[in-house]
Scaffold this motif. Structure first.
Motif, mmCIF file in Angstrom:
data_model
loop_
_atom_site.group_PDB
_atom_site.id
_atom_site.type_symbol
_atom_site.label_atom_id
_atom_site.label_comp_id
_atom_site.label_asym_id
_atom_site.label_seq_id
_atom_site.Cartn_x
_atom_site.Cartn_y
_atom_site.Cartn_z
ATOM 1 N N ASN A 1 2.737 7.808 3.624
ATOM 2 C CA ASN A 1 1.299 7.783 3.900
ATOM 3 C C ASN A 1 0.986 8.535 5.195
ATOM 4 O O ASN A 1 0.039 9.318 5.253
ATOM 5 C CB ASN A 1 0.788 6.352 3.987
ATOM 6 C CG ASN A 1 0.897 5.600 2.676
ATOM 7 O OD1 ASN A 1 1.137 6.176 1.628
ATOM 8 N ND2 ASN A 1 0.744 4.294 2.737
ATOM 9 N N THR B 1 8.454 4.259 -5.288
ATOM 10 C CA THR B 1 7.515 3.798 -4.256
ATOM 11 C C THR B 1 6.152 4.462 -4.414
ATOM 12 O O THR B 1 5.112 3.803 -4.300
ATOM 13 C CB THR B 1 8.093 4.059 -2.854
ATOM 14 O OG1 THR B 1 9.376 3.434 -2.754
ATOM 15 C CG2 THR B 1 7.178 3.537 -1.760
ATOM 16 N N VAL B 2 6.150 5.743 -4.673
ATOM 17 C CA VAL B 2 4.882 6.455 -4.864
ATOM 18 C C VAL B 2 4.169 5.925 -6.109
ATOM 19 O O VAL B 2 2.963 5.643 -6.069
ATOM 20 C CB VAL B 2 5.101 7.975 -4.939
ATOM 21 C CG1 VAL B 2 3.831 8.689 -5.374
ATOM 22 C CG2 VAL B 2 5.562 8.511 -3.579
ATOM 23 N N LEU B 3 4.903 5.768 -7.188
ATOM 24 C CA LEU B 3 4.270 5.227 -8.414
ATOM 25 C C LEU B 3 3.723 3.827 -8.187
ATOM 26 O O LEU B 3 2.634 3.506 -8.659
ATOM 27 C CB LEU B 3 5.267 5.233 -9.569
ATOM 28 C CG LEU B 3 5.601 6.606 -10.150
ATOM 29 C CD1 LEU B 3 6.682 6.477 -11.213
ATOM 30 C CD2 LEU B 3 4.362 7.268 -10.722
ATOM 31 N N SER C 1 2.559 2.641 -5.526
ATOM 32 C CA SER C 1 1.346 2.669 -4.699
ATOM 33 C C SER C 1 0.108 2.898 -5.560
ATOM 34 O O SER C 1 -0.987 2.497 -5.193
ATOM 35 C CB SER C 1 1.455 3.715 -3.589
ATOM 36 O OG SER C 1 1.465 5.019 -4.119
ATOM 37 N N PHE C 2 0.282 3.518 -6.728
ATOM 38 C CA PHE C 2 -0.831 3.717 -7.653
ATOM 39 C C PHE C 2 -1.024 2.525 -8.577
ATOM 40 O O PHE C 2 -2.150 2.204 -8.953
ATOM 41 C CB PHE C 2 -0.614 4.977 -8.501
ATOM 42 C CG PHE C 2 -0.716 6.248 -7.720
ATOM 43 C CD1 PHE C 2 -1.938 6.719 -7.273
ATOM 44 C CD2 PHE C 2 0.423 6.973 -7.408
ATOM 45 C CE1 PHE C 2 -2.028 7.889 -6.538
ATOM 46 C CE2 PHE C 2 0.344 8.141 -6.682
ATOM 47 C CZ PHE C 2 -0.886 8.606 -6.244
ATOM 48 N N THR C 3 0.078 1.914 -8.973
ATOM 49 C CA THR C 3 0.029 0.759 -9.875
ATOM 50 C C THR C 3 0.948 -0.314 -9.309
ATOM 51 O O THR C 3 2.103 -0.428 -9.724
ATOM 52 C CB THR C 3 0.468 1.143 -11.300
ATOM 53 O OG1 THR C 3 1.773 1.722 -11.227
ATOM 54 C CG2 THR C 3 -0.479 2.112 -11.953
ATOM 55 N N PRO C 4 0.458 -1.075 -8.331
ATOM 56 C CA PRO C 4 1.310 -2.074 -7.677
ATOM 57 C C PRO C 4 1.944 -3.039 -8.668
ATOM 58 O O PRO C 4 1.363 -3.376 -9.686
ATOM 59 C CB PRO C 4 0.348 -2.795 -6.735
ATOM 60 C CG PRO C 4 -0.754 -1.818 -6.481
ATOM 61 C CD PRO C 4 -0.885 -1.050 -7.772
ATOM 62 N N ARG D 1 0.829 -1.208 0.000
ATOM 63 C CA ARG D 1 0.000 0.000 0.000
ATOM 64 C C ARG D 1 0.866 1.262 0.000
ATOM 65 O O ARG D 1 0.478 2.288 0.525
ATOM 66 C CB ARG D 1 -0.916 0.045 1.232
ATOM 67 C CG ARG D 1 -1.877 -1.107 1.383
ATOM 68 C CD ARG D 1 -3.077 -0.957 0.457
ATOM 69 N NE ARG D 1 -4.045 -2.013 0.652
ATOM 70 C CZ ARG D 1 -3.981 -3.205 0.076
ATOM 71 N NH1 ARG D 1 -2.998 -3.514 -0.716
ATOM 72 N NH2 ARG D 1 -4.899 -4.106 0.294
ATOM 73 N N GLY D 2 2.065 1.161 -0.548
ATOM 74 C CA GLY D 2 2.952 2.319 -0.571
ATOM 75 C C GLY D 2 3.787 2.394 0.692
ATOM 76 O O GLY D 2 3.846 1.462 1.485
#
Length: 181
Positions: A105, A151-153, A155-158, A99-100
């Protein structure tokens, strides 16, 4: 159940719920119910939600950094160490419960009131990256940006793709700046 078992249950439950649903979305009563720890003991061990959030993040920080450090310091060549960072990230990003970054978060939810462990974690990560290579000090900053961006990317497209793309960029940086490259 003794205090150590109660603390472990509370931290396990808090980590699962905070990481999945967010810190602000999860109340102490939900943690009490899910952990099976009586409310009185919960508040004796963690007098406020902030203390539970801090303990959860501190425990995650230690576990996360130790795992990354173990993977990245196995190789002796600095280029292979940097590659190992992104390989480790690729595995993490592919986990079904990814989940990122818990620290990004937490800061996203709490802003400047986020526990100090959030900033400490990022500082320790930068130090680890600096220790992996013999390049100039700016290399650690560049690698940190690649790690955080991937890591941020993710979290949007695991999935591992952001780590693979970041590794490609890191490989361009390390040979050009590392005297051993």
């Amino acid at each position: 159940m003794d205090d150590e078992e109660a603390r472990t249950r509370l931290l396990d439950t808090a980590e699962a719920l905070f990481y999945t649903h967010g810190i602000q979305a999860v109340g102490m009563d939900r943690i009490r119910t899910a952990s099976g720890v009586p409310l009185k003991r919960l508040y004796r061990l963690f007098p406020a939600k902030e203390s539970l959030v801090t303990a959860y993040l501190e425990r995650r920080d230690g576990r996360w950094l130790n795992s990354l450090r173990a993977a990245a310091t196995r190789p002796s060549d600095p280029r292979d160490r940097v590659r190992a960072v992104f390989d480790w990230l690729a595995e993490w990003f592919a986990e079904p419960d990814f989940r990122g970054c818990a620290f990004i978060n937490a800061y996203g939810e709490l802003g400047p009131t986020a526990p100090e462990v959030v900033r400490t974690h990022k500082s320790e990560l930068r130090t680890l990256l600096a220790d992996l290579t013999t390049g100039p000090p700016t290399l650690a900053d560049q690698l940190l940006i690649l790690v955080e961006g991937a890591t941020v990317l993710a979290s949007f497209t695991p999935g591992p793709t952001p780590a693979h793309r970041a590794r490609e960029v890191a490989e361009l940086l390390v040979p050009a700046t590392d005297p051993k490259g």
